[in-house]
Write an enzyme that holds these catalytic residues in place. Structure first.
Site, PDB file in Angstrom:
ATOM      1  N   LYS A 226       0.836  -1.217   0.000  1.00 50.04           N
ATOM      2  CA  LYS A 226       0.000   0.000   0.000  1.00 50.04           C
ATOM      3  C   LYS A 226       0.866   1.260   0.000  1.00 50.04           C
ATOM      4  O   LYS A 226       1.880   1.321   0.693  1.00 50.04           O
ATOM      5  CB  LYS A 226      -0.884  -0.049   1.259  1.00 50.04           C
ATOM      6  CG  LYS A 226      -1.707   1.196   1.535  1.00 50.04           C
ATOM      7  CD  LYS A 226      -2.939   1.253   0.680  1.00 50.04           C
ATOM      8  CE  LYS A 226      -3.720   2.548   0.888  1.00 50.04           C
ATOM      9  NZ  LYS A 226      -4.713   2.748  -0.191  1.00 50.04           N
TER      10      LYS A 226
ATOM     11  N   GLY B 202      -8.367   7.602   0.338  1.00 49.73           N
ATOM     12  CA  GLY B 202      -7.542   8.782   0.632  1.00 49.73           C
ATOM     13  C   GLY B 202      -6.125   8.409   1.036  1.00 49.73           C
ATOM     14  O   GLY B 202      -5.450   9.155   1.742  1.00 49.73           O
TER      15      GLY B 202
ATOM     16  N   ASN C  77       3.561   6.446  -7.158  1.00 47.80           N
ATOM     17  CA  ASN C  77       2.117   6.589  -7.381  1.00 47.80           C
ATOM     18  C   ASN C  77       1.796   8.060  -7.645  1.00 47.80           C
ATOM     19  O   ASN C  77       1.652   8.847  -6.712  1.00 47.80           O
ATOM     20  CB  ASN C  77       1.345   6.068  -6.162  1.00 47.80           C
ATOM     21  CG  ASN C  77      -0.144   6.304  -6.294  1.00 47.80           C
ATOM     22  OD1 ASN C  77      -0.633   6.689  -7.363  1.00 47.80           O
ATOM     23  ND2 ASN C  77      -0.874   6.085  -5.215  1.00 47.80           N
TER      24      ASN C  77
ATOM     25  N   CYS D 294      -1.915  11.189  -6.931  1.00 41.99           N
ATOM     26  CA  CYS D 294      -2.265  11.867  -5.684  1.00 41.99           C
ATOM     27  C   CYS D 294      -2.068  13.358  -5.921  1.00 41.99           C
ATOM     28  O   CYS D 294      -1.361  13.760  -6.842  1.00 41.99           O
ATOM     29  CB  CYS D 294      -1.410  11.349  -4.532  1.00 41.99           C
ATOM     30  SG  CYS D 294       0.315  11.731  -4.673  1.00 41.99           S
TER      31      CYS D 294
ATOM     32  N   GLY E 103     -12.005  -2.605 -11.239  1.00 45.97           N
ATOM     33  CA  GLY E 103     -12.624  -3.905 -11.499  1.00 45.97           C
ATOM     34  C   GLY E 103     -12.901  -4.119 -12.982  1.00 45.97           C
ATOM     35  O   GLY E 103     -12.572  -3.280 -13.826  1.00 45.97           O
TER      36      GLY E 103
ATOM     37  N   GLY F  71      -8.932  -4.434 -13.998  1.00 46.40           N
ATOM     38  CA  GLY F  71     -10.006  -5.352 -14.347  1.00 46.40           C
ATOM     39  C   GLY F  71      -9.614  -6.782 -14.615  1.00 46.40           C
ATOM     40  O   GLY F  71     -10.399  -7.539 -15.180  1.00 46.40           O
TER      41      GLY F  71
HETATM   42  C1  LIG Z   1      -9.364  -0.363  -2.227  1.00 44.94           C
HETATM   43  C2  LIG Z   1      -8.297   0.049  -3.185  1.00 44.94           C
HETATM   44  C3  LIG Z   1      -7.181   0.734  -2.719  1.00 44.94           C
HETATM   45  C4  LIG Z   1      -6.170   1.144  -3.604  1.00 44.94           C
HETATM   46  N1  LIG Z   1      -5.086   1.813  -3.121  1.00 44.94           N
HETATM   47  C5  LIG Z   1      -4.074   2.166  -3.979  1.00 44.94           C
HETATM   48  C6  LIG Z   1      -2.899   2.813  -3.501  1.00 44.94           C
HETATM   49  O1  LIG Z   1      -2.724   3.055  -2.304  1.00 44.94           O
HETATM   50  N2  LIG Z   1      -1.943   3.144  -4.412  1.00 44.94           N
HETATM   51  C7  LIG Z   1      -2.057   2.861  -5.745  1.00 44.94           C
HETATM   52  O2  LIG Z   1      -1.131   3.160  -6.522  1.00 44.94           O
HETATM   53  N3  LIG Z   1      -3.157   2.238  -6.223  1.00 44.94           N
HETATM   54  C8  LIG Z   1      -4.158   1.893  -5.374  1.00 44.94           C
HETATM   55  N4  LIG Z   1      -5.274   1.253  -5.873  1.00 44.94           N
HETATM   56  C9  LIG Z   1      -5.413   1.020  -7.329  1.00 44.94           C
HETATM   57  C10 LIG Z   1      -5.042  -0.397  -7.764  1.00 44.94           C
HETATM   58  O3  LIG Z   1      -3.691  -0.691  -7.512  1.00 44.94           O
HETATM   59  C11 LIG Z   1      -5.322  -0.570  -9.277  1.00 44.94           C
HETATM   60  O4  LIG Z   1      -4.519   0.337  -9.996  1.00 44.94           O
HETATM   61  C12 LIG Z   1      -6.774  -0.323  -9.671  1.00 44.94           C
HETATM   62  O5  LIG Z   1      -7.655  -0.819  -8.676  1.00 44.94           O
HETATM   63  C13 LIG Z   1      -7.128  -0.952 -11.030  1.00 44.94           C
HETATM   64  O6  LIG Z   1      -6.948  -2.345 -11.017  1.00 44.94           O
HETATM   65  P1  LIG Z   1      -8.149  -3.400 -10.742  1.00 44.94           P
HETATM   66  O7  LIG Z   1      -9.256  -3.049 -11.691  1.00 44.94           O
HETATM   67  O8  LIG Z   1      -7.537  -4.741 -10.995  1.00 44.94           O
HETATM   68  O9  LIG Z   1      -8.541  -3.210  -9.310  1.00 44.94           O
HETATM   69  C14 LIG Z   1      -6.292   0.847  -4.992  1.00 44.94           C
HETATM   70  C15 LIG Z   1      -7.420   0.142  -5.452  1.00 44.94           C
HETATM   71  C16 LIG Z   1      -8.412  -0.262  -4.584  1.00 44.94           C
HETATM   72  C17 LIG Z   1      -9.603  -1.006  -5.133  1.00 44.94           C
END
Ligand SMILES: Cc1cc2nc3c(=O)[nH]c(=O)nc-3n(C[C@H](O)[C@H](O)[C@H](O)COP(=O)(O)O)c2cc1C
Length: 307
Positions: free
Chosen positions: A49, A76, A130, A133, A219, A247
């Site tokens: 994270k 956040g 990242n 932000c 997703g 996704g």
């Molecule tokens: C609950 C949650 C928390 C996330 N926290 C971060 C984060 O702290 N830093 C980051 O770079 N991406 C974060 N993401 C983004 C994911 O790493 C990813 O880029 C995004 O969800 C798209 O992929 P997915 O469709 O497979 O979930 C977070 C996603 C979710 C769902």
């Protein structure tokens, strides 16, 4: 390697991965806690994270919502700050069955650099920057601004010899320009991408699904958006390694990203439904390769057939 088994290794530039799967940031906690419930050995790397220089409290509840298709989050970037993170998580990194990447966030380039330096000292294998932000100066996401993104990556590049990946946003107007800027600034690869801005409302309570109203949508439904980003960047910046992300829930999704040009593929929200999904995806990927008589997963990278 067993006879007849395909080679699942890949690389991001000079950095070798034993599996093309990456456990995405924010979906596997600090990684070290996820080890007990997930299948970390399925991944070439797992991303902890995001952490900042000082502790960030995150947003009030509700911060997660199901939307029928995909999910919304507005966490956040809650985190304890990099010093507390390094003290707690750092000593446990060496025992992990896969490489752990640290994800850095900050309000300016100097904070990103300080976080990256501390993550590196704590023992992470690579730094993910990242850029989704807010920039203290403009209030806009770094990843929407090529100059600001380049400045952050250059600052991180200057403090570490570890591989550096830059995580961009599909919300940017022109993903290739941002990818180009971070490549020039020394990023070893780009991660495409993060969540898509979204919102939802409860029609009974009439309240927004997230306390912050607008959050990150992730997703299954975002896959075509991330695939488009991967395609645009790999077509326009040949030689820039890309981690595709968005996704993914199956081996078929992984193959699609590889064909579009990604060298590795992230799994994110799918972990909330099944923390062990990586093992199934990797097994199905091996079967696909065998069925197609493909010797190495890397043979699929960018191997799309033109019309
Ligand atoms: C609950 C949650 C928390 C996330 N926290 C971060 C984060 O702290 N830093 C980051 O770079 N991406 C974060 N993401 C983004 C994911 O790493 C990813 O880029 C995004 O969800 C798209 O992929 P997915 O469709 O497979 O979930 C977070 C996603 C979710 C769902």
């Amino acid at each position: 390697m067993k006879r007849g088994m395909a080679d699942l290794g890949t690389s991001l530039g000079a950095y070798r991965l034993s599996s093309p799967l990456i456990a995405a940031c924010g979906t596997v906690g600090s990684v070290v806690d996820f080890a007990a419930v997930g299948r970390l050995d399925s991944y070439g790397a797992a991303v902890a994270k995001s952490v900042s220089g000082e502790p960030w409290p995150g947003r009030p509840a509700p911060r997660l919502a199901a939307t029928g298709a995909g999910m919304l989050n507005g966490i956040g970037i809650q985190n304890p700050g990099v010093d507390a993170w390094a003290a707690e998580v750092g000593p446990r990194l060496a025992g992990m069955p896969t490489d752990v990447w640290g994800s850095a966030v900050g309000k300016d380039a100097a904070e990103f650099a300080r976080v990256a330096e501390t993550l590196a000292r704590a023992g992470v294998a690579a730094i993910e920057v990242n850029l989704s932000c807010p920039n203290l100066e403009s209030g806009r996401m770094f990843a929407l601004d090529a100059a600001a993104s380049g400045e952050v990556v250059a600052a991180v590049r200057a403090v570490t010899n570890l591989p550096v990946g830059a995580k961009l946003t599909p919300n940017s107007e022109d993903i290739t320009t941002i990818a180009d800027a971070v490549a020039q600034a020394g990023a070893d690869w780009v991660v495409l991408g993060n969540t898509v801005w979204g919102a939802g409302f409860d029609i009974e309570t009439r309240k927004p699904l997230l306390s912050g109203v607008v959050g990150g949508y992730s997703g299954k439904p975002i896959k075509p958006i991330s695939l488009r980003c991967v395609w645009e960047v790999t077509q326009n910046i040949p030689g820039m390694p890309v981690v595709g992300l968005g996704g993914v829930t199956s081996a078929e999704d992984v193959v699609e990203y590889l064909l579009a040009g990604a060298a590795a593929v992230g799994v994110g929200s799918a972990h909330f439904a099944n923390p062990r999904i990586g093992a199934r995806i990797l097994r199905d990927l091996s079967r696909y390769l065998r069925r197609q008589q493909i010797g190495a997963v890397s043979d699929l990278i960018g191997a799309v057939e033109p019309w």
